[in-house]
Design an enzyme around this catalytic site. Structure first.
Site, mmCIF file in Angstrom:
data_model
loop_
_atom_site.group_PDB
_atom_site.id
_atom_site.type_symbol
_atom_site.label_atom_id
_atom_site.label_comp_id
_atom_site.label_asym_id
_atom_site.label_seq_id
_atom_site.Cartn_x
_atom_site.Cartn_y
_atom_site.Cartn_z
ATOM 1 N N ALA A 1 0.766 -1.247 0.000
ATOM 2 C CA ALA A 1 0.000 0.000 0.000
ATOM 3 C C ALA A 1 0.799 1.301 0.000
ATOM 4 O O ALA A 1 0.314 2.307 -0.500
ATOM 5 C CB ALA A 1 -0.959 -0.002 1.200
ATOM 6 N N LYS B 1 -2.960 4.884 -3.998
ATOM 7 C CA LYS B 1 -4.052 3.990 -4.373
ATOM 8 C C LYS B 1 -4.951 3.697 -3.168
ATOM 9 O O LYS B 1 -6.166 3.566 -3.297
ATOM 10 C CB LYS B 1 -3.489 2.695 -4.955
ATOM 11 C CG LYS B 1 -2.644 2.909 -6.223
ATOM 12 C CD LYS B 1 -1.973 1.630 -6.681
ATOM 13 C CE LYS B 1 -1.135 1.857 -7.934
ATOM 14 N NZ LYS B 1 0.044 2.729 -7.698
ATOM 15 N N GLU C 1 1.625 -2.728 4.413
ATOM 16 C CA GLU C 1 2.926 -2.391 3.839
ATOM 17 C C GLU C 1 4.000 -3.166 4.587
ATOM 18 O O GLU C 1 4.077 -3.095 5.812
ATOM 19 C CB GLU C 1 3.186 -0.886 3.927
ATOM 20 C CG GLU C 1 4.576 -0.467 3.537
ATOM 21 C CD GLU C 1 4.975 -0.924 2.137
ATOM 22 O OE1 GLU C 1 6.111 -1.422 1.990
ATOM 23 O OE2 GLU C 1 4.152 -0.803 1.199
ATOM 24 N N ARG D 1 8.316 2.644 5.204
ATOM 25 C CA ARG D 1 7.287 3.172 4.302
ATOM 26 C C ARG D 1 5.893 3.143 4.920
ATOM 27 O O ARG D 1 5.022 3.916 4.549
ATOM 28 C CB ARG D 1 7.302 2.387 2.984
ATOM 29 C CG ARG D 1 8.468 2.749 2.091
ATOM 30 C CD ARG D 1 8.681 1.738 0.975
ATOM 31 N NE ARG D 1 7.498 1.507 0.179
ATOM 32 C CZ ARG D 1 7.102 2.266 -0.840
ATOM 33 N NH1 ARG D 1 7.817 3.335 -1.169
ATOM 34 N NH2 ARG D 1 6.021 1.969 -1.528
ATOM 35 N N ASP E 1 -0.486 -3.955 -6.046
ATOM 36 C CA ASP E 1 0.406 -3.142 -6.868
ATOM 37 C C ASP E 1 1.808 -3.664 -6.579
ATOM 38 O O ASP E 1 2.488 -3.198 -5.672
ATOM 39 C CB ASP E 1 0.259 -1.661 -6.505
ATOM 40 C CG ASP E 1 1.073 -0.768 -7.420
ATOM 41 O OD1 ASP E 1 1.068 -1.020 -8.634
ATOM 42 O OD2 ASP E 1 1.735 0.168 -6.919
ATOM 43 N N CYS F 1 4.313 -1.051 -12.323
ATOM 44 C CA CYS F 1 4.772 0.143 -13.044
ATOM 45 C C CYS F 1 5.931 -0.250 -13.957
ATOM 46 O O CYS F 1 6.935 0.462 -14.062
ATOM 47 C CB CYS F 1 5.166 1.261 -12.068
ATOM 48 S SG CYS F 1 6.472 0.821 -10.903
#
Length: 463
Positions: free
Chosen positions: A105, A110, A128, A133, A173, A226
């Protein structure tokens, strides 16, 4: 000028052809696209930035640059985000009341979109794995005013043990080779290699193997990266289909700025791979992004109402006592509460003097919980002090107990942690705003001094 590896150049010339590959390489030396989303949860949404150019398909999203000390950002009214990165949460098509997991996350772009779509109903688990982070994730969810999030600092394996077949929607992600971020983060070029791509693919499969265990039958998995790499994109989706009998959902998104995945990259016998989306930087929407929406086989079973009632009756020893409720009520009665907070006396719990309303009421044994729900504040000696998260949540409805800072100098001093003298008839705890953007609590004393309750961890260097 990016110094792209020869193996990278050769790979994409072979996949795309020399002309399209040249357009990709050229785009990597152009300026990045910046955009922001406006938080629909907040009562005041009139921002100072231009809304002349909307990001396609994404509600309340526009191209433009946001600064970290702007009141719009500090108040959680806007989130600065790569426009391409907005699509995974949008394509999840979240409905209020659902149980949603954002598995990877941080920093929270997002996640804030998922929480916003839930409209303070249902459950958002934001996880996470990085202990560094996850702090940024918590700050961003707090700023956005998300009240129904359980924030965890674990891996996919630990979560699978606590939440088997639990979630309606899971967004992954995934950590990837980052090819789509080369122009935004040129350092990513230095650690790219064909072997690194394969290492990422293996890690993605490990993460997803545990992720699907947490999906309800008929649940939805949104997978994104990505990177452009088919090994991490179409190939992973094909693996999900074959390994877990998942189906690829159509996205209903068509635009000249958005391409589709390519079955020919991986398996011509799986034409449904063309339902996935690829966002290329040369198409001038944002950075690189790949998104696929997949469905687990089976049908979601309806919630067992008897079971839910039984859960609610579970005895909890941390309920507020009468005196504690009175101290909290004395402060909260001065503010307009969002509907989901009006029944706080029956929901609020206390732990180590922290008063909070949990988003998830069942056992979290085995998980590293960073935050559960919304913290109302802190109990002190025969009094209650409201917390910063509550201030950001109260900004979802119009308020009258607000002191408006009158200048940029006052605003910067407050962000630095200084006390101010204000002209106001209000006394006691107040919400603090600048340009009508509520961003903190303060407390006005009898002589008109505004004591600073902006959290020390968020305070800025004096500017």
């Amino acid at each position: 000028m990016l110094n792209l590896p020869d193996t990278f150049i050769e790979k994409y010339q072979k996949l795309l052809g020399k002309e399209k590959a040249a357009a990709l390489f050229e785009s990597m030396n152009q300026e990045t696209k910046k955009a922001y989303r406006i938080n629909s949860l907040k009562a005041h949404q009139k921002v100072s930035y231009s809304n002349a150019q909307a990001v396609p398909f994404i509600p309340n999203a526009y191209y433009g640059e946001v600064k970290g000390e702007d009141p719009e950002w500090v108040s959680g009214t806007v989130y600065s985000q790569d426009p391409a990165a907005m699509f995974p949460a949008y394509l999840a098509q979240i409905e209020p009341g659902q149980k949603v997991l954002d598995l990877c996350a941080a920093p929270g772009g997002k996640t804030t979109a998922l929480g916003e779509a839930l409209q303070n109903a249902g459950l958002l688990v934001a996880n996470e794995i990085s202990s560094v982070r996850v702090k940024a994730l918590r700050e961003n969810l707090e700023r956005w005013g998300i009240s129904n999030a359980l924030i965890t600092n674990d891996d996919s394996f630990a979560l699978a043990k606590v939440f088997p077949e639990f979630f309606d929607v899971i967004l992954v992600d995934a950590p990837c080779s980052g090819e789509g971020m080369f122009r935004k983060n040129p350092d990513a070029v230095s650690y790219w290699s064909p072997d690194y791509v394969l290492t990422c693919r293996k890690r993605q499969q490990e993460i997803l193997t545990e992720a699907v265990k947490k999906l309800r039958p008929g649940g939805k998995l949104v997978y994104s990266t990505c990177t452009f790499s088919p090994e991490e994109d179409e190939e992973i989706v094909a693996w999900l289909v074959k390994t877990f009998q998942m189906t690829i959902e159509p996205t209903q998104v068509e635009s000249k700025k958005i391409s589709h995945g390519q079955a020919r990259f991986v398996d011509d016998n799986l034409p449904e791979l063309d339902r996935t989306l690829r966002l290329w930087p040369q198409d001038d929407l944002g950075e690189g992004q790949f998104v696929a929406v997949l469905r687990m086989p089976g049908e979601s079973s309806p919630i067992d109402s008897k079971k839910e009632k039984k859960k609610k009756k579970k005895k909890r020893s941390a309920l507020l006592n009468k005196d504690e409720r009175d101290w909290v009520e004395k402060v909260l009665s001065n503010f307009n509460l969002p509907d989901f907070l009006t029944d706080w006396p029956s929901k609020a719990l206390v732990s180590h003097d922290h008063v909070f309303i949990p988003a998830y009421k069942q056992s979290t044994k085995g998980l590293k919980v960073i935050n559960n729900g919304v913290e109302l504040g802190l109990l002190k000696k025969k009094r209650f002090e409201p917390g910063h998260q509550l201030a950001e949540v109260l900004a979802q409805v119009d308020q009258t107990q607000v002191v408006e800072l009158q200048s940029n100098e006052e605003y910067r001093k407050y962000l630095h942690g200084e006390t101010l003298r204000v002209k106001s008839e209000l006394r006691g705890f107040v919400l603090v705003a600048y340009h009508d953007f509520i961003f903190s609590f303060g407390k006005i004393t009898g002589n008109g001094v505004l004591k600073n309750f902006y959290p020390k961890g968020l305070r800025t260097m004096k500017g």
